[in-house]
Design an enzyme around this catalytic site. Structure first.
Site, PDB file in Angstrom:
ATOM      1  N   ARG A 144       3.147  -8.553  29.253  1.00  0.00           N
ATOM      2  CA  ARG A 144       4.787  -8.034  29.355  1.00  0.00           C
ATOM      3  C   ARG A 144       5.494  -8.822  30.363  1.00  0.00           C
ATOM      4  NH1 ARG A 144       2.256  -2.468  31.126  1.00  0.00           N
ATOM      5  NH2 ARG A 144       1.129  -4.159  32.533  1.00  0.00           N
TER       6      ARG A 144
ATOM      7  N   TYR B 253     -11.376   4.525  33.858  1.00  0.00           N
ATOM      8  CA  TYR B 253     -11.259   3.240  33.570  1.00  0.00           C
ATOM      9  C   TYR B 253     -12.581   2.805  32.812  1.00  0.00           C
ATOM     10  CZ  TYR B 253     -11.808  -1.941  34.034  1.00  0.00           C
ATOM     11  OH  TYR B 253     -11.847  -3.354  34.135  1.00  0.00           O
TER      12      TYR B 253
ATOM     13  N   ILE C 265      -7.709 -13.503  35.130  1.00  0.00           N
ATOM     14  CA  ILE C 265      -8.600 -13.929  34.503  1.00  0.00           C
ATOM     15  C   ILE C 265      -7.933 -14.748  33.311  1.00  0.00           C
ATOM     16  CG2 ILE C 265     -10.564 -13.582  32.857  1.00  0.00           C
ATOM     17  CD1 ILE C 265     -11.101 -11.199  34.840  1.00  0.00           C
TER      18      ILE C 265
ATOM     19  N   LYS D 253     -13.558   1.542  29.113  1.00  0.00           N
ATOM     20  CA  LYS D 253     -14.320   0.108  28.712  1.00  0.00           C
ATOM     21  C   LYS D 253     -15.522   0.484  27.830  1.00  0.00           C
ATOM     22  CE  LYS D 253     -11.793  -3.061  30.826  1.00  0.00           C
ATOM     23  NZ  LYS D 253     -11.083  -4.172  30.027  1.00  0.00           N
TER      24      LYS D 253
ATOM     25  N   LEU E  93       2.402  -1.400  22.267  1.00  0.00           N
ATOM     26  CA  LEU E  93       3.262  -0.859  21.125  1.00  0.00           C
ATOM     27  C   LEU E  93       2.737  -1.391  19.931  1.00  0.00           C
ATOM     28  CD1 LEU E  93       6.697  -1.909  22.765  1.00  0.00           C
ATOM     29  CD2 LEU E  93       5.444   0.324  22.675  1.00  0.00           C
TER      30      LEU E  93
HETATM   31  N1  LIG Z   1     -10.714  -7.875  38.561  1.00  0.00           N
HETATM   32  C1  LIG Z   1     -11.669  -7.268  38.328  1.00  0.00           C
HETATM   33  O1  LIG Z   1     -12.496  -7.027  39.264  1.00  0.00           O
HETATM   34  C2  LIG Z   1     -12.388  -6.987  36.739  1.00  0.00           C
HETATM   35  C3  LIG Z   1     -13.696  -6.514  36.591  1.00  0.00           C
HETATM   36  C4  LIG Z   1     -14.205  -6.315  35.373  1.00  0.00           C
HETATM   37  C5  LIG Z   1     -13.191  -6.383  34.335  1.00  0.00           C
HETATM   38  N2  LIG Z   1     -11.985  -6.766  34.429  1.00  0.00           N
HETATM   39  C6  LIG Z   1     -10.926  -7.074  33.403  1.00  0.00           C
HETATM   40  O2  LIG Z   1     -10.594  -8.393  33.167  1.00  0.00           O
HETATM   41  C7  LIG Z   1      -9.293  -8.196  32.408  1.00  0.00           C
HETATM   42  C8  LIG Z   1      -8.208  -9.019  33.166  1.00  0.00           C
HETATM   43  O3  LIG Z   1      -7.947  -8.440  34.561  1.00  0.00           O
HETATM   44  P1  LIG Z   1      -7.472  -9.224  35.657  1.00  0.00           P
HETATM   45  O4  LIG Z   1      -8.810  -9.031  36.641  1.00  0.00           O
HETATM   46  O5  LIG Z   1      -7.422 -10.521  35.407  1.00  0.00           O
HETATM   47  O6  LIG Z   1      -6.320  -8.464  36.395  1.00  0.00           O
HETATM   48  P2  LIG Z   1      -4.823  -8.891  36.219  1.00  0.00           P
HETATM   49  O7  LIG Z   1      -4.465 -10.060  36.954  1.00  0.00           O
HETATM   50  O8  LIG Z   1      -4.266  -7.688  36.709  1.00  0.00           O
HETATM   51  O9  LIG Z   1      -4.594  -9.140  34.679  1.00  0.00           O
HETATM   52  C9  LIG Z   1      -4.122  -8.114  33.974  1.00  0.00           C
HETATM   53  C10 LIG Z   1      -3.288  -8.776  32.799  1.00  0.00           C
HETATM   54  O10 LIG Z   1      -3.221  -7.861  31.703  1.00  0.00           O
HETATM   55  C11 LIG Z   1      -1.718  -7.853  31.285  1.00  0.00           C
HETATM   56  N3  LIG Z   1      -1.554  -6.700  30.682  1.00  0.00           N
HETATM   57  C12 LIG Z   1      -1.569  -5.519  31.135  1.00  0.00           C
HETATM   58  N4  LIG Z   1      -1.191  -4.557  30.567  1.00  0.00           N
HETATM   59  C13 LIG Z   1      -0.558  -5.262  29.393  1.00  0.00           C
HETATM   60  C14 LIG Z   1      -0.229  -4.847  28.045  1.00  0.00           C
HETATM   61  N5  LIG Z   1       0.332  -3.467  27.812  1.00  0.00           N
HETATM   62  N6  LIG Z   1       0.473  -5.499  27.324  1.00  0.00           N
HETATM   63  C15 LIG Z   1       0.405  -6.863  27.528  1.00  0.00           C
HETATM   64  N7  LIG Z   1      -0.172  -7.271  28.638  1.00  0.00           N
HETATM   65  C16 LIG Z   1      -0.771  -6.304  29.644  1.00  0.00           C
HETATM   66  C17 LIG Z   1      -1.132  -8.169  32.555  1.00  0.00           C
HETATM   67  O11 LIG Z   1       0.328  -8.761  32.370  1.00  0.00           O
HETATM   68  P3  LIG Z   1       1.742  -8.050  32.550  1.00  0.00           P
HETATM   69  O12 LIG Z   1       1.562  -6.939  33.544  1.00  0.00           O
HETATM   70  O13 LIG Z   1       2.568  -8.874  32.625  1.00  0.00           O
HETATM   71  O14 LIG Z   1       1.636  -7.221  31.152  1.00  0.00           O
HETATM   72  C18 LIG Z   1      -2.234  -8.924  33.298  1.00  0.00           C
HETATM   73  O15 LIG Z   1      -1.575 -10.299  33.120  1.00  0.00           O
HETATM   74  C19 LIG Z   1      -8.770  -6.640  32.382  1.00  0.00           C
HETATM   75  O16 LIG Z   1      -9.136  -6.188  31.084  1.00  0.00           O
HETATM   76  C20 LIG Z   1      -9.808  -6.019  33.330  1.00  0.00           C
HETATM   77  O17 LIG Z   1     -10.083  -4.662  32.959  1.00  0.00           O
HETATM   78  C21 LIG Z   1     -11.310  -7.206  35.881  1.00  0.00           C
END
Ligand SMILES: NC(=O)c1ccc[n+]([C@@H]2O[C@H](COP(=O)([O-])OP(=O)(O)OC[C@H]3O[C@@H](n4cnc5c(N)ncnc54)[C@H](OP(=O)(O)O)[C@@H]3O)[C@@H](O)[C@H]2O)c1
Length: 257
Positions: free
Chosen positions: A38, A148, A18, A152, A63
């Site tokens: 990261r 989780y 996203i 949230k 951090l």
């Molecule tokens: N996909 C779903 O079904 C879903 C549903 C509801 C809500 N969400 C929420 O949507 C958001 C985006 O998730 P996504 O679905 O796009 O998953 P994703 O592709 O796994 O993206 C998560 C991103 O967060 C970054 N991240 C994680 N920990 C971090 C840290 N400590 N410091 C900096 N960056 C960090 C990761 O990059 P690095 O690993 O390189 O740091 C990655 O780019 C999240 O908050 C998730 O909880 C997702």
């Protein structure tokens, strides 16, 4: 989609999913974007693809030093606090250390982002914070995501508090609640592919990251404080809360035998 020429936007979780789609759409809509994650290699690859209105910033948002690094980037018009991740464990197997891991990944990352962007926004008396939560914060239908969902829900409570404090200063605070979205989230949350129980919950067809990212960006300049990325979700959540108000837990039969 909202046109964003001249806007400076910080987007976290920019290496994938996203967050990366939100960076792409914001750049295409005319914004200058700083994208945080990261994995610096992923950010550099994306920067090479998308062009020079995108600046990669490799930081671990868990951090405290990440807040300082964000603060050094100057004033943003909007910050999208999207970084986060899930995990897979049933409620009775959820211990406090796992809950702590989720709180760091989903709450501390947003707190550090906000700490970084807020001082110049407050000085200027304007800005927008968009926090990406989850529909599981409002209705924890997936019991294997107990820790989780709890993190949230904590984030959603903080967002409500930030809104109360910051709106009088001219800073808008939005919560966007996606449901199932096709990203790396599922493989990060369940790397060994544990078989998940079956549910009677609705909306199990995933949205695309692009669909969700567009709604996330639009929410920054909309009138709504809380946005559900699926049109049918808001009505469903309102049914969940009506049942709770009537003393009936609508989720008690969600797990199928
Ligand atoms: N996909 C779903 O079904 C879903 C549903 C509801 C809500 N969400 C929420 O949507 C958001 C985006 O998730 P996504 O679905 O796009 O998953 P994703 O592709 O796994 O993206 C998560 C991103 O967060 C970054 N991240 C994680 N920990 C971090 C840290 N400590 N410091 C900096 N960056 C960090 C990761 O990059 P690095 O690993 O390189 O740091 C990655 O780019 C999240 O908050 C998730 O909880 C997702």
């Amino acid at each position: 989609m909202t046109s964003l020429p001249g806007k400076r936007i910080l987007i976290t979780g920019a290496a994938s999913g996203i967050g990366q789609e939100a960076c792409r759409l914001a750049v295409l809509a005319g914004a200058e974007v700083v994208g945080v994650s990261r994995r610096g290699d992923r950010l550099q690859e994306f920067a090479a693809e998308i062009g020079n209105r995108f600046t990669p910033l490799s930081l671990d948002l868990e951090l405290a030093s990440s807040a300082e690094a964000i603060g050094e980037c100057g004033r943003f018009d909007a910050a999208i606090c999207n970084a986060g991740r899930g995990c897979t464990r049933m409620p009775l197997e959820t211990d406090f250390p796992l809950l702590e891991v989720m709180m760091r990944a989903n709450v501390l990352t947003a707190m550090n982002t906000v700490a970084g962007v807020l001082p110049p926004m407050r000085e200027h008396g304007a800005g927008v914070l968009v926090v990406v939560g989850s529909i599981l914060a409002r209705a924890p239908t997936a019991p294997w995501r107990a820790a989780y969902s709890a993190s949230k829900a904590a984030l959603a409570a903080l967002v409500a508090g930030w809104r109360q404090q910051l709106v009088p200063e001219g800073i808008a605070v939005k919560l966007v609640c996606p449901g199932l979205t096709a990203t790396e989230f599922q493989s990060v949350a369940n790397p060994t592919g544990i078989e998940l129980p079956k549910l009677s919950a609705p909306f199990m067809t995933p949205q695309t990251a692009k669909e969700v990212a567009e709604i996330v960006l639009d929410s920054a300049y909309s009138e709504c404080d809380e946005v559900y990325t699926r049109p049918e979700s808001a009505e469903w959540i309102s049914g969940v809360y009506s049942s709770l108000a009537a003393g009936v837990d609508p989720l008690k039969n969600v797990l199928l035998p």
